[in-house]
Motif scaffolding. Sequence first.
Motif, PDB file in Angstrom:
ATOM      1  N   PRO A  94      36.195  14.695  47.097  1.00  0.00           N
ATOM      2  CA  PRO A  94      35.643  13.762  46.099  1.00  0.00           C
ATOM      3  C   PRO A  94      35.076  12.476  46.691  1.00  0.00           C
ATOM      4  O   PRO A  94      33.956  12.086  46.362  1.00  0.00           O
ATOM      5  CB  PRO A  94      36.841  13.478  45.197  1.00  0.00           C
ATOM      6  N   SER A  95      35.829  11.795  47.547  1.00  0.00           N
ATOM      7  CA  SER A  95      35.366  10.501  48.062  1.00  0.00           C
ATOM      8  C   SER A  95      34.088  10.648  48.875  1.00  0.00           C
ATOM      9  O   SER A  95      33.187   9.800  48.809  1.00  0.00           O
ATOM     10  CB  SER A  95      36.468   9.857  48.923  1.00  0.00           C
ATOM     11  N   ILE A  96      33.987  11.735  49.647  1.00  0.00           N
ATOM     12  CA  ILE A  96      32.800  11.964  50.481  1.00  0.00           C
ATOM     13  C   ILE A  96      31.598  12.318  49.611  1.00  0.00           C
ATOM     14  O   ILE A  96      30.494  11.795  49.801  1.00  0.00           O
ATOM     15  CB  ILE A  96      33.065  13.084  51.511  1.00  0.00           C
ATOM     16  N   VAL A  97      31.815  13.218  48.653  1.00  0.00           N
ATOM     17  CA  VAL A  97      30.715  13.644  47.765  1.00  0.00           C
ATOM     18  C   VAL A  97      30.183  12.455  46.960  1.00  0.00           C
ATOM     19  O   VAL A  97      28.975  12.237  46.871  1.00  0.00           O
ATOM     20  CB  VAL A  97      31.180  14.774  46.816  1.00  0.00           C
ATOM     21  N   LEU A  98      31.095  11.673  46.388  1.00  0.00           N
ATOM     22  CA  LEU A  98      30.671  10.505  45.604  1.00  0.00           C
ATOM     23  C   LEU A  98      29.956   9.482  46.478  1.00  0.00           C
ATOM     24  O   LEU A  98      28.974   8.872  46.060  1.00  0.00           O
ATOM     25  CB  LEU A  98      31.877   9.865  44.916  1.00  0.00           C
ATOM     26  N   GLY A  99      30.444   9.301  47.712  1.00  0.00           N
ATOM     27  CA  GLY A  99      29.805   8.370  48.637  1.00  0.00           C
ATOM     28  C   GLY A  99      28.385   8.805  48.980  1.00  0.00           C
ATOM     29  O   GLY A  99      27.468   7.986  49.039  1.00  0.00           O
ATOM     30  N   LEU A 100      28.203  10.122  49.201  1.00  0.00           N
ATOM     31  CA  LEU A 100      26.875  10.648  49.520  1.00  0.00           C
ATOM     32  C   LEU A 100      25.915  10.477  48.346  1.00  0.00           C
ATOM     33  O   LEU A 100      24.775  10.014  48.519  1.00  0.00           O
ATOM     34  CB  LEU A 100      26.985  12.132  49.902  1.00  0.00           C
TER      35      LEU A 100
END
Length: 477
Positions: A94-100
């Motif tokens: 989640p954190s990586i996808v949202l950051g991207l």
Amino acid sequence: QREFTQKKTFTSWINSILAKHTPPYVVSDLYTDIQQGHLLLDLLEVLSGQHLPREKGFNTFQCRSNIENALTFLKSRSLKLINIHVADIIEGKPSIVLGLIWTIIFHFHIEELARTLACTYNQPSLDRSSAVDSSPKANRSAKKSAKIKERWKMSATKALLLWAKEQCSLHGSVSVTDFKSSWRNGLAFLAIIQTLRPGLAFRIAELELNIPRLLEPEDVDIVNPDEKSIMTYVAQFLQYSKSLPESEEDMQEKVREAMGWLAAQEKKLAGLLVETENETYYQKCKEMMSFMETFNQEKIPFLPVLSSKRGEAELSEGQQQMREEWDKVISQINERKAKLDQMLPSPLDSIEAWLQEVERLQAEDLPDLQDPFKAMSLFREIIVMFKDLMDCFDSHLDALQSFKNEDEKNMPLVLPEKLEEMKRRLFSNIRSTNPSTFLEYHYGLCSAIASEVKLKLNIWDVKYGAKESVESLLENW
């Protein structure tokens, strides 16, 4: 709560963008749908208007390749992807996808829109600003112009906030100081809607303004609303304001200012050629680079009017003249750059020519595979030309790496930036060439054979008949 809000907001935003894709695509679960890479590529293609390479399948290798292609494209636009790795996206962290996704929204949506904000003000053309006028009115105008220029050096976040403040300033009791608590009671949204279209309420913005409903009242009426989600939503209102029809008078004024600026650039470039005629190659390049830096910075306020997507028939006489003048200036700049490339000291001149030829070949569209046999001969020509060019790769690489960038007086021959650019093109664009041409060739070859086999099998789908008819069929085959 914040992660939930961002996921919902970003998913709605992506769906509003992918509604323009052919065919339209709807994201149901962001963390799952992004794992195959097709969602990312579709999103970036719609946003950039470019066609990106992709694998058509869905196995692990193909998914990884698609995500890598997407990240490579983002990096090519100088986006910093900190701690964003292919493996994390495949796992749907989640954190990586949202950051991207936030990085994509900020670059393609918020920064692009904020950059155009300068165009809502009267930007002085260069020839006008250089004229001497000591009147009080001129002084006030000069101060205002300086203020405006300084203002657009701010970050896109500040520019968007400043725009929101201005829209709300018409409603004295509404104060906007951030993208958090200022939006909690909904009055800021009301003020913006009221400014853009008086009489409309927040809840009908989607119906009347066609602005996707990325947020619900309960998403912002909390102690600490999510800043990124609100910025994404507010940017939709900015986008709407840019699509409002412009008065003919305003458009004519912008065209006049753009024409004045273009004339000044043409004069400036001509003067540069005369001034540097007897200078060293290094100094000529340095002056040209300085000119381009200023040119690229100053053109930003004029881009919306310069890059109008109207067809020739829809353009006024002034707009047509402006477009011709723009094409003329760009052509002169490209000619100057080409001459400078030809003047490169040996062996850099031949390496540059080789680089351009390879890049030209890479940029060519691949043949249409609807006629596989015709496509095969074209593919073969491309592959033969490419292989002939690549025979020189090692020698050009050695020559470039061993080039001594100084003359007999220990002065630089070439700008270090030019050498770095040539090395980057050699390694990034050519050494890591996408093998799509070769893959397409073999795919087309297999398609051609398969088509021929199916054709023969359809013809042979009858009883053998007499010996002569069988021999005739075999002879045809």
